[in-house]
Scaffold this motif. Structure first.
Motif, short mmCIF file in Angstrom:
data_model
loop_
_atom_site.label_atom_id
_atom_site.label_comp_id
_atom_site.label_asym_id
_atom_site.label_seq_id
_atom_site.Cartn_x
_atom_site.Cartn_y
_atom_site.Cartn_z
N ALA A 17 87.30 21.02 49.73
CA ALA A 17 86.40 20.06 49.10
C ALA A 17 86.29 20.32 47.60
O ALA A 17 86.31 19.39 46.78
CB ALA A 17 85.02 20.14 49.75
N GLY A 18 86.21 21.59 47.22
CA GLY A 18 86.10 21.94 45.81
C GLY A 18 87.33 21.55 45.02
O GLY A 18 87.23 20.97 43.92
N PHE A 19 88.52 21.85 45.54
CA PHE A 19 89.76 21.48 44.85
C PHE A 19 89.87 19.96 44.68
O PHE A 19 90.29 19.46 43.64
CB PHE A 19 90.97 21.98 45.64
CG PHE A 19 91.29 23.43 45.40
CD1 PHE A 19 91.25 23.98 44.13
CD2 PHE A 19 91.66 24.25 46.46
CE1 PHE A 19 91.56 25.31 43.91
CE2 PHE A 19 91.98 25.59 46.25
CZ PHE A 19 91.92 26.13 44.97
N ALA A 20 89.50 19.21 45.72
CA ALA A 20 89.60 17.75 45.66
C ALA A 20 88.66 17.15 44.63
O ALA A 20 89.03 16.26 43.86
CB ALA A 20 89.32 17.16 47.05
N ILE A 75 80.02 26.28 45.29
CA ILE A 75 80.82 25.06 45.40
C ILE A 75 79.94 23.85 45.71
O ILE A 75 80.11 22.78 45.11
CB ILE A 75 81.92 25.24 46.46
CG1 ILE A 75 82.96 26.25 45.98
CG2 ILE A 75 82.60 23.90 46.76
CD1 ILE A 75 84.06 26.55 46.97
N LEU A 76 78.98 24.00 46.61
CA LEU A 76 78.12 22.87 46.96
C LEU A 76 77.27 22.42 45.76
O LEU A 76 77.11 21.22 45.51
CB LEU A 76 77.22 23.23 48.14
CG LEU A 76 77.90 23.33 49.51
CD1 LEU A 76 76.87 23.64 50.59
CD2 LEU A 76 78.64 22.03 49.84
N ALA A 134 77.50 18.86 43.85
CA ALA A 134 76.29 18.06 43.60
C ALA A 134 76.20 17.66 42.13
O ALA A 134 75.82 16.52 41.79
CB ALA A 134 75.05 18.86 44.01
N GLY A 135 76.57 18.58 41.22
CA GLY A 135 76.60 18.25 39.80
C GLY A 135 77.62 17.16 39.50
O GLY A 135 77.38 16.27 38.67
N ILE A 181 84.94 25.41 37.23
CA ILE A 181 84.21 26.26 38.17
C ILE A 181 84.81 26.12 39.58
O ILE A 181 85.09 27.12 40.25
CB ILE A 181 82.72 25.89 38.20
CG1 ILE A 181 82.05 26.27 36.88
CG2 ILE A 181 82.00 26.59 39.36
CD1 ILE A 181 80.62 25.78 36.75
N LEU A 182 85.02 24.88 40.01
CA LEU A 182 85.57 24.64 41.35
C LEU A 182 86.96 25.23 41.48
O LEU A 182 87.28 25.87 42.50
CB LEU A 182 85.61 23.14 41.63
CG LEU A 182 84.25 22.45 41.77
CD1 LEU A 182 84.41 20.94 41.83
CD2 LEU A 182 83.52 22.95 43.01
#
Length: 338
Positions: A77-80, A207-208, A212-213, A251-252
């Motif tokens: 999810a973070g990479f995407a 990551i969450l 959200a940001g 960051i992600l």
């Protein structure tokens, strides 16, 4: 009439997200069930929801498979989302943290850490990886913006590819000189087998919160994607949004690379699929990208385990089988539009 259309669009989007969430949960359950030891679905269900630490099969699922699958989902999810942000902010359909060299910068700092600080704790390794992502991103943007004609999608892609190749070469040199080839093989190949519960305690909130940001600035990203003049006339502070968006993407990418190695193409492929499904509005495509990215990395990990059990293929190889042809297709399409 407009209110009705907006309501219908909201219902359709909600239905798409609901179906995607259900599909993601099913894929995750299958991934938890599959492994070197065959387990029944009933055993898996009991181990997940009624964990008994005295049962060996429950220990296998709870201590090995569950954190691995959850790690794949959250990092995918973070990479995407990182890719979606970068594509929107730079207006570059080829943008991705891997292609633009950010993953390579994070991996390079990990290589330096292994060479000079081998006992660095995991939390510090994430910070070091993030620092590498920041430095490489800054250098790439500076390099592409300093050329005649300024920052363009093509120059950004070329600069990222050049810097990524340089950093990968330096990482390989460090690995050879300090005899770290075995230690760094994981980071080059990519994999979620090493993700444990203590890693997730740090990864999940970071990551969450960052996703959200990304959702919070998604409206502004949609306007920036329409063009500089349009977004400025509509009151968007483009420089500030770009800085925040790139920071969130870094960051992600940095956190993801520190956990699973340098995995590319997730942030390239998934945002395009999300925009095909829900349109170019990033308020919709960013959350859907997160769900689809989670599903892709879980499926890639499952595929890596199923190809030649009990041995595992590299996740990066599984994703590259999809990502490389997709990248070539986009690059050809982009060249035709120039």
């Amino acid at each position: 009439m407009k209110l009705g259309l907006a309501s219908m669009k909201g219902i359709t989007y909600g239905l798409i997200c609901f179906i995607t969430i259900i599909a993601l949960l099913i894929v995750m359950f299958i991934a938890i069930s599959y492994g070197a030891k065959s387990l029944t679905l009933e055993t898996v269900w009991t181990a997940v929801f009624h964990y008994n630490p005295e049962v060996t099969t429950h220990q296998i699922i709870h201590e090995l498979r569950l954190p691995r699958v959850l790690g794949a989902a959250i990092i995918g999810a973070g990479f995407a989302v990182a890719g979606a942000l970068m594509q929107g902010i730079t207006r570059n359909p080829l943008a991705d943290s891997g292609i633009l060299g950010i993953n390579a910068g994070a991996a390079f700092m990990v290589a330096l850490s292994f060479a000079f600080f081998p006992n660095l704790p995991y939390s510090s390794l994430i910070l070091v990886s993030f620092l590498g992502a920041v430095l490489s991103a800054g250098f790439i943007f500076l390099l592409s913006a300093s050329t005649p004609g300024g920052l363009t999608p093509l120059r950004l892609t070329i600069a990222g590819s050049v810097v990524a190749a340089l950093l990968h070469s330096l990482s390989s040199g460090i690995a050879i000189y300090f005899n770290l080839s075995q230690d760094l093989a994981f980071w080059y190949a990519g994999g979620v087998a090493g993700v444990k519960w203590q890693n997730l305690k740090l990864l999940v909130p970071v990551i969450l919160l960052t996703i959200a940001g990304a959702v919070m600035i998604s409206r502004s990203v949609s306007l920036i994607a329409l063009g500089e003049e349009v977004s400025t006339n509509l009151g968007v502070k483009t420089d500030r949004i770009r800085l925040v968006g790139i920071g969130l993407a870094i960051i992600l990418a940095g956190v993801g690379v520190s956990a699973v190695g340098s995995i590319g193409f997730v942030g390239l492929v998934i945002p395009h699929i999300a925009r095909k499904i829900v349109g170019v509005d990033y308020r919709f495509s960013i959350p859907l990208s997160a769900l689809l990215g989670a599903m892709l990395l879980v499926l890639a990990d499952l595929g890596a385990r199923m190809v030649h059990p009990p041995k595992e293929f590299a996740i990066s190889l599984m994703i590259a089988l999809v990502g490389v042809p997709f990248f070539l297709y986009l690059a050809r399409k982009e060249r035709r539009s120039l």
